[in-house]
Scaffold this motif. Structure first.
Motif, PDB file in Angstrom:
ATOM      1  N   ARG A 178       6.682  80.132 -15.811  1.00 23.38           N
ATOM      2  CA  ARG A 178       5.274  79.727 -15.767  1.00 23.38           C
ATOM      3  C   ARG A 178       5.108  78.428 -16.552  1.00 23.38           C
ATOM      4  N   ASP A 179       5.693  77.364 -16.013  1.00 28.95           N
ATOM      5  CA  ASP A 179       5.655  76.092 -16.736  1.00 28.95           C
ATOM      6  C   ASP A 179       4.394  75.286 -16.454  1.00 28.95           C
ATOM      7  N   THR A 206       5.992  78.718 -11.653  1.00 29.44           N
ATOM      8  CA  THR A 206       6.906  77.665 -11.205  1.00 29.44           C
ATOM      9  C   THR A 206       8.281  78.234 -10.874  1.00 29.44           C
ATOM     10  N   TRP A 260       1.431  72.977 -14.368  1.00 27.81           N
ATOM     11  CA  TRP A 260       1.378  71.802 -13.500  1.00 27.81           C
ATOM     12  C   TRP A 260       2.062  70.621 -14.185  1.00 27.81           C
ATOM     13  N   THR A 280      10.763  71.257 -12.935  1.00 30.71           N
ATOM     14  CA  THR A 280      10.000  72.033 -11.952  1.00 30.71           C
ATOM     15  C   THR A 280      10.414  71.641 -10.539  1.00 30.71           C
ATOM     16  N   TYR A 312       9.252  73.936  -7.711  1.00 24.52           N
ATOM     17  CA  TYR A 312       8.043  74.361  -6.998  1.00 24.52           C
ATOM     18  C   TYR A 312       6.991  74.802  -8.009  1.00 24.52           C
ATOM     19  N   LEU A 313       5.759  74.435  -7.739  1.00 19.47           N
ATOM     20  CA  LEU A 313       4.612  74.904  -8.532  1.00 19.47           C
ATOM     21  C   LEU A 313       3.735  75.731  -7.612  1.00 19.47           C
ATOM     22  N   SER A 314       3.406  76.907  -8.020  1.00 20.15           N
ATOM     23  CA  SER A 314       2.529  77.768  -7.234  1.00 20.15           C
ATOM     24  C   SER A 314       1.070  77.377  -7.482  1.00 20.15           C
TER      25      SER A 314
END
Ligand SMILES: NC(=O)c1ccc[n+]([C@@H]2O[C@H](COP(=O)([O-])OP(=O)(O)OC[C@H]3O[C@@H](n4cnc5c(N)ncnc54)[C@H](OP(=O)(O)O)[C@@H]3O)[C@@H](O)[C@H]2O)c1
Length: 339
Positions: free
Chosen positions: A97-98, A76, A100, A43, A45-47
């Protein structure tokens, strides 16, 4: 890769009201290994998005929630570090969509390869990602904006709102933002180029908005609900459209909001449309044809509450407003020769 450590944040317990840090828990474990047909991504970036508050609330909604002990969900941007999937190679930059966590496994479904030459990869989570797409579809398809109209958007400096305001300008509209605080309002006007921005924390929002919208409001793109929605609704023009995008002002609420709960409308994609029947008199012949037949066939029953004597009209009318009538209230003023 086998030695890499995965860090994952799981929901520890459901928050009551505003979430607290200890509602979440960081867990370390070895990074997983991809099986055939899978990719392992690191990862980048995590949104973090408002919808996540709904996911951890335990309330049934449009998407499956996160239960205590489960990994927090989220969009992500990552780098493929190992691929056993024919569609992806090591080193690919992808949006997925991994959730957090530092490493995520996926079967590639819904994973999009990114070209950093087109735009910075982080934009796959912002202006060219879900928030940007939300603004685009909400404003164009449901706002149905037309050049010259006035568009108001709340949370105007945010991920969705900033795109809404700018698309409104691109389409030739007057764009007015609503945001919290002077710094955000300045950004919305000076950087994003909206025509005005009103600070909803500064006092009388309806008065300030009405000044900023001298021709009323044709489209209100609602990101927040609550008191802001209440104020803007006082200024809507005939045939205004309100794309109901988000209700962030009530996401931490522990009690249902006063008045109707617009959240139910949003998550069930309910359409609410105001109408005035005199706009639709072209439907009269159809109505009379069907209605008369249904009455004759006994399929359409009716009840009339007939008050005799014109002098009784005022009392009957007052009673109507108190629910005293039972059936269609009317006054028999003179003889009916047919009965
Ligand atoms: N329907 C959909 O498919 C969809 C998709 C994406 C997002 N959304 C919704 O769109 C809205 C905006 O999301 P976003 O990702 O763009 O977030 P964002 O605007 O980047 O961040 C949230 C902003 O909401 C405002 N806010 C927070 N609490 C508030 C309150 N009590 N009253 C009024 N405003 C408040 C704050 O801005 P201020 O300081 O300006 O108040 C905050 O910065 C959210 O409601 C979200 O759930 C819906």
């Amino acid at each position: 890769m086998a030695t890499a450590t995965n860090r994952r944040i799981v929901l520890r317990r459901r928050p009551v009201g505003a979430p607290r840090p200890d509602d979440f828990e960081l867990i370390e474990s070895p990074a997983p290994q991809p099986a055939d047909g899978q990719i392992l991504c690191r990862t980048i970036y995590l949104s973090l998005d408002p919808y996540m508050r709904g996911r951890i609330s335990g309330v049934k909604s449009y998407a499956k929630g996160v239960d205590p002990g489960e990994l927090m969900v989220g969009g992500t941007v990552g780098e493929v570090v190992e691929s056993k999937h024919p569609g992806f190679a090591k080193g690919d930059l992808v949006a997925g969509r991994d959730g957090w966590q530092a490493y995520g496994l996926s079967d590639g479904a819904g994973v999009r390869t990114l070209d950093p030459k087109q735009a910075p990869i982080s934009t796959a989570l912002s202006v060219l990602g879900m928030p940007g797409m939300t603004a685009y579809v909400g404003l164009l398809d449901f706002g149905k904006l037309k050049s010259g109209e006035t568009v108001v958007v709340s949370a105007a400096s945010g991920a969705v709102g900033s795109v809404v305001g700018q698309i409104a300008k691109i389409k030739g509209c007057r764009a007015v933002g609503i945001a919290g605080g002077q710094a955000k309002c300045d950004y919305v006007v000076k950087e994003l180029g909206l025509d005005a921005c009103v600070d909803y924390k500064a006092g009388d929002l309806t008065a300030a908005l009405s000044k900023a919208c001298p021709n009323g409001v044709d489209v209100y793109f609602d990101n927040v609900g609550g008191d802001v929605l209440k104020s803007v609704l006082q200024l809507v023009n005939p045939h205004a459209r309100v794309p109901l995008c988000g209700l962030i002002s009530q996401y931490n609420a522990t009690e249902p909001p006063a008045g109707p709960n617009w959240g139910v409308l949003l998550v069930n994609r309910v359409m609410v449309k105001g109408f005035i029947i005199s706009d639709h008199l072209d439907r009269m012949p159809d109505f009379l044809r069907d209605g008369t037949a249904w009455v004759r066939e006994g399929k359409l029953k009716y009840r009339e509450d007939v008050v005799v004597g014109l002098e009784n009209a005022p009392a009957a009318f007052i009673g109507l407003l108190e629910g005293k009538n039972f059936g269609k209230l009317m006054v028999k003023v003179g003889e009916d020769p047919t009965r």
